[in-house]
Structure formats: structure tokens, C-alpha cells
Design a protein around this motif. Structure first.
Motif, PDB file in Angstrom:
ATOM      1  N   ASP A  39       0.528  -0.981  -0.352  1.00 24.17           N
ATOM      2  CA  ASP A  39      -0.226  -0.159   0.109  1.00 24.17           C
ATOM      3  C   ASP A  39       0.665   1.319   0.001  1.00 24.17           C
ATOM      4  O   ASP A  39       0.729   2.739  -0.910  1.00 24.17           O
ATOM      5  CB  ASP A  39      -1.216  -0.255   1.086  1.00 24.17           C
ATOM      6  CG  ASP A  39      -2.190  -1.420   0.814  1.00 24.17           C
ATOM      7  OD1 ASP A  39      -2.365  -1.280  -0.152  1.00 24.17           O
ATOM      8  OD2 ASP A  39      -2.886  -1.406   1.937  1.00 24.17           O
ATOM      9  N   ALA A  40       1.653   1.272   1.010  1.00 24.01           N
ATOM     10  CA  ALA A  40       2.437   2.352   0.939  1.00 24.01           C
ATOM     11  C   ALA A  40       3.445   2.620  -0.218  1.00 24.01           C
ATOM     12  O   ALA A  40       3.102   3.389  -1.295  1.00 24.01           O
ATOM     13  CB  ALA A  40       3.695   2.358   1.793  1.00 24.01           C
ATOM     14  N   ALA A  41       3.338   1.667  -0.871  1.00 25.21           N
ATOM     15  CA  ALA A  41       4.628   1.694  -2.661  1.00 25.21           C
ATOM     16  C   ALA A  41       3.358   1.792  -3.537  1.00 25.21           C
ATOM     17  O   ALA A  41       3.965   2.880  -4.396  1.00 25.21           O
ATOM     18  CB  ALA A  41       5.568   0.312  -2.320  1.00 25.21           C
ATOM     19  N   LEU A  42       2.393   1.308  -4.067  1.00 24.31           N
ATOM     20  CA  LEU A  42       1.541   2.238  -4.975  1.00 24.31           C
ATOM     21  C   LEU A  42       1.539   3.782  -4.420  1.00 24.31           C
ATOM     22  O   LEU A  42       1.709   4.881  -5.513  1.00 24.31           O
ATOM     23  CB  LEU A  42      -0.144   1.377  -4.298  1.00 24.31           C
ATOM     24  CG  LEU A  42       0.330  -0.199  -4.741  1.00 24.31           C
ATOM     25  CD1 LEU A  42      -1.022  -0.960  -4.334  1.00 24.31           C
ATOM     26  CD2 LEU A  42       0.400  -0.273  -6.729  1.00 24.31           C
ATOM     27  N   GLU A  43       1.063   3.981  -2.874  1.00 19.62           N
ATOM     28  CA  GLU A  43       1.573   5.896  -2.420  1.00 19.62           C
ATOM     29  C   GLU A  43       2.321   6.522  -3.786  1.00 19.62           C
ATOM     30  O   GLU A  43       2.030   7.377  -3.994  1.00 19.62           O
ATOM     31  CB  GLU A  43       1.109   6.020  -1.176  1.00 19.62           C
ATOM     32  CG  GLU A  43      -0.178   6.783  -1.098  1.00 19.62           C
ATOM     33  CD  GLU A  43      -1.232   6.780  -1.875  1.00 19.62           C
ATOM     34  OE1 GLU A  43      -1.215   7.939  -2.379  1.00 19.62           O
ATOM     35  OE2 GLU A  43      -2.070   5.762  -1.815  1.00 19.62           O
TER      36      GLU A  43
END
Ligand SMILES: [Zn+2]
Length: 498
Positions: A39-43
Motif C-alpha cells: 500500500d505504501a509503495a502504491l502511494e
């Protein structure tokens, strides 16, 4: 009849423990933590929506390559090569285009591969031909491009979350990173290193037999259309440099249809049959067998009271087994290793298991011992220029034809009476019999045949099931690389053109 309210209440009581959070087991933690990191990477890569909508990428790059364990000499420094590469992918249409132009190992390459859904073509600009691919695979063909393109790996994580586990925290380049796994549609799992602060991908790793540990580095991020792309990429194999990519242009979400056009001015060939997967034995001449499958072949030569085996590519034990169905009793006394490249020394343990003497050159001793099951007990015979087997059955000569553009030393097997030559990596011999313009290595092989006045009739090789004639070699030498005006136009911004 029980009071329905009471039944309901007891059901809730019974279910209650299941509603509590599950015990924080190691696997559950690994899955949950991986999801947080994804999720953090997608952001960091522009948001989940942006990555969902990231459908196509086209990029032109300059590759510097090092021929690790595939150079002319056995050890480092490895031979360096340069390639111009163009790649374009469109997920929705399952379209992939990959083009390569460069030289290395005594081969000139100017090719492209086009995959459009269920169809695929291999284009040879050198030969002026287009060959339909028997079993095209979008996933297999596009895999190498996805693995070097950080936002596409993040897109894979988005789609294949369920394959991902958190492995732990590590320091990399002096910064804390989380490492999570990704299993793509094809190939061994990747371990991805995400920077804990920027949430960008810095590194990935996978283990790829027989090469070893493959290590990918993503550097020099630049935001293009809201998505960070690493413009520099480095690949190491067992800690040694293997590929260094400088990306020159990147187009995001543009149609790639213009690149996926099969050239019409080239000659369209027949679809070749898929490479055989079952080991097959061909008797080239009485007592001379070419045995193999799937692109790796060995030659077995029957002498009076023993066998001489030539070639050390993958699957030698299976090839020996197939030969044993025809020649039951004679021991394999010698195994000839054509050269030191890592895909040609896999047979060493198999010949050692047969208690055979391994024939090589002195310069390749260390490589052969390292490839053996037991280095010290490996029986070696060094070939100086030429080693001759001669008995009432036949004469067999093992000749060092090096140096060539491919290897400082290269052993070929020559049967003067039969006119049969066995070689490795110097004469591409396509299964469909369609010769391509001679490569630098092939020209060198032809020179040697002339210099040594070998009256060659038949050529067989370590990578082809096809028995070629000397006319095939002559045909290949007579062809000149085709110049196609618009070849690679999509990847050539240089004014001088292709
Ligand atoms: Zn080779």
C-alpha cells in the motif's frame, strides 16, 4: 423445543472466540506486513489508481553487458558488450515488443520479438526474415522487461498481493528497507527491497539456477507522468556486474500499436515445430549418435571397446541413458568438453560418475574441477592442438580451433573418414533449415575448416537436432546481412539512422 432466543444467544457465545483477532502468527504477520508495504509503495508510485491505470510503457535504453562465465577467457574481467534495446508493453492487449541490436560473443544481433495475444513473431533484421513463434507467451516474453521496470513490479504486487510475504528489515545502502516477496506468473520468486522512508524500490533479488544469485538495483528515480521510474538499472550475478541499463526515453500510457507491426518487406517463413522435449537419438552414421532435446545435444562415438562422448550441455545423464538403449555394453571412457562456458560444463559430474576421463585444455582446468562432483579425483586429459583416437573402428580427432571470437580455446570433434564435424556455439543451425547470414563465429569456423583442409560433409552441434550439410554452411556464408530502411526506426533517434 428450545427457546429460539436462547439458541441464538448460545450461538453467539460459541462464535465469540472466532471474532477475536486471530493469533498473530509469523505467517499472518508476514502477509499483513507485506500488504502494508505494498500500500505504501502504491502511494509512492503515484497512487493505487494511477498504477491500476498504468497500462502501457515504451522505453528505449542503452545496455552495457558483461559476459559473466560466458567470456572468451575463463575468469574476470568479463568481456563487455553494448546493446541498444527498445521495449514496449500493453497489458490490456497482451502486447509486447522487444528489440535488440548489438554484438557479443562473436554474434551480431539485430532482432525483434512481437507478441500480440495468442500470436507472436521473431524478426531477424540481419537475415531479412520473420518467423512465427510456435508457442508465444506474453508473460514469459515480457518478464525480463517487467523485472527491470520498478513501477511495473509495483503493478505486479498490486495484482498478485496474495503471493507476497514480508521477509524482514535490512539495511541497504545505509538505509532501512523492508523486504517482501513477489511471485510472477513465470519464474522463481523475487525479493523486493523497499526503502522505509521513500517507499521506492531500491533492489530486488532472485536465485536462478545455474547462474546463481541475480541482484537488481534501481537508481536515479525520475517522475514521469506522476510515476517514479528508475532511469538507471544495474544487474549483478553473484556480485559481479552483468547488465547496466541507462534508460533514454520512457513513454507512459501511449498506444504501442505502431511498434507491434510485423514488417511486410521481410520474408515470412513457416512456423517451425516446437523444440522437442523428449530426448531423441539420431544415428548420424554407423556408431555415431547425436542425442538430445530442448536445445542441448551431445554426440557419442563408438570406438572398438569404448565410447567417446562430446559436449557438456544440460541433461547429459538423460542423453547417456538414451544412448545406452542402443549401445549397451561399452563404457564411456572419455567426455570432451567443448569449452568453458557455464552452459557447456554441466556434463562434467555426469562424465565423472561414468569414471570417464574429461578432455579439456589446460587453461580450463580450474573451471572443470569446480564443475566436478569431486574436484580432486576428476580425471583430466589436456588437449594441445589435437588429440587423436584411432583404432580399427575409426579415427576421431579432437581439435582446438581457438582462438575464435567466442572462446580462446574451442574443442571440436572431427571424424575424417565420415566427414562429420561436431561443434558448439559457432554454427547456428535452425531447426527449420533456414540459414541466416554467417555470424563472425561461423566465418571463423569456416576459415578453420579451410586452413586445416577438413573435408567436411556433415556438421552437427551442441544446440540443434538438425544434421546440416557443408552446403548449409556455404549458404550461410554467401548470405549478407540485410539492411532494412526502417529497421528499429522506433528506437533510433540518432541522425545517422540504423
Ligand atoms: Zn559458448
Amino acid at each position: 423445543m428450545k427457546n429460539p432466543i436462547l439458541v441464538a444467544v448460545s450461538a453467539i457465545v460459541l462464535l465469540a472466540p472466532a471474532l477475536l483477532p486471530a493469533e498473530d502468527t509469523l505467517p499472518l504477520k508476514a502477509v499483513n506486513r507485506a500488504n502494508e508495504i505494498i500500500d505504501a509503495a502504491l502511494e509512492a508510485y503515484g497512487g493505487a489508481d494511477t498504477i491500476t491505470k498504468l497500462n502501457s510503457v515504451a522505453s528505449k535504453s542503452h545496455f552495457t553487458t558483461w559476459a559473466t562465465n560466458q567470456s572468451r577467457s575463463p575468469g574476470p574481467p568479463w568481456d563487455k558488450g553494448e546493446t541498444i534495446n527498445f521495449a514496449a508493453i500493453d497489458f490490456e492487449n497482451k502486447t509486447f515488443v522487444g528489440k535488440n541490436r548489438g554484438s557479443g560473443g562473436g554474434f551480431d544481433c539485430n532482432t525483434s520479438q512481437i507478441i500480440k495475444g495468442e500470436e507472436g513473431w521473431q524478426v531477424s533484421y540481419r537475415g531479412g526474415t520473420v518467423t512465427p513463434i510456435a508457442e508465444p507467451s506474453f508473460d514469459t516474453t515480457s518478464g525480463p522487461f517487467i523485472r527491470v521496470t520498478a513501477p511495473l513490479l509495483v503493478k505486479q504486487l498490486q495484482n498478485r498481493r496474495q503471493t507476497s510475504h514480508w521477509l524482514g528489515e535490512v539495511e541497504f545502502d545505509g538505509r532501512p528497507h523492508d523486504v517482501i516477496t513477489l511471485v510472477m506468473e513465470v519464474g522463481p520468486a523475487l525479493s523486493l527491497y523497499f526503502d522505509q522512508e521513500t517507499h521506492l524500490l531500491s533492489r530486488s533479488e532472485r536465485v536462478l539456477p545455474p547462474f546463481g544469485q541475480v541482484d537488481y538495483r534501481f537508481l536515479d528515480y525520475e517522475v514521469i507522468d506522476g510515476i517514479p521510474f528508475a532511469k538507471t538499472f544495474k544487474l549483478f550475478v553473484n556480485d559481479q556486474p552483468n547488465i547496466h541499463i541507462e534508460i533514454q526515453t520512457i513513454d507512459v500510457n501511449q498506444s504501442i500499436d505502431q511498434y507491434a507491426v510485423v514488417p511486410e518487406n521481410l520474408e515470412m517463413l513457416e512456423t517451425p515445430p516446437p523444440a522437442p522435449t523428449e530426448v531423441a537419438l539420431q544415428e548420424v552414421e554407423e556408431g555415431v549418435f547425436l542425442v538430445g532435446a530442448a536445445g542441448t545435444y551431445a554426440m557419442f562415438v563408438e570406438m572398438d571397446d569404448h565410447i567417446v562422448a562430446i559436449g557438456g550441455t544440460a541433461g547429459i545423464p538423460d542423453r547417456i541413458a538414451a544412448m545406452r538403449e542402443v549401445v549397451k555394453d561399452k563404457p564411456i571412457k572419455y567426455g570432451v568438453m567443448t569449452h568453458h562456458h557455464n552452459d557447456h560444463i554441466l556434463g562434467v559430474p555426469a562424465y565423472q560418475a561414468e569414471d570417464a576421463m574429461v578432455l579439456t585444455v589446460k587453461d580450463h582446468e580450474a573451471i572443470m574441477r569446480a564443475a566436478a562432483t569431486d574436484a580432486d579425483s576428476l580425471k583430466l586429459q589436456f588437449v594441445e592442438d589435437r588429440y587423436v583416437f584411432d583404432d580399427t573402428s575409426r579415427r576421431l580427432e579432437i581439435i582446438d580451433i581457438g582462438p575464435t571470437p567466442h572462446s580462446e580455446h574451442l574443442l571440436v570433434a572431427w571424424l575424417p573418414k565420415e566427414g562429420i564435424l561436431f561443434e558448439a556455439d559457432h554454427f547456428p543451425n535452425p531447426a527449420n533449415g533456414r540459414m541466416q547470414p554467417a555470424q563472425p563465429v561461423t566465418k571463423r569456423l569456416a576459415e578453420v575448416i579451410d586452413d586445416l583442409k577438413l573435408n567436411v560433409k556433415i556438421i552437427v552441434g551442441a544446440h540443434s537436432p538438425r544434421i546440416a550439410s557443408i552446403d548449409d554452411l556455404r549458404r550461410s556464408l554467401a548470405l549478407t546481412p540485410v539492411k532494412v530502411a526502417q529497421q528499429l526506426s522506433s528506437m533510433d533517434s540518432s541522425p545517422e539512422g540504423p
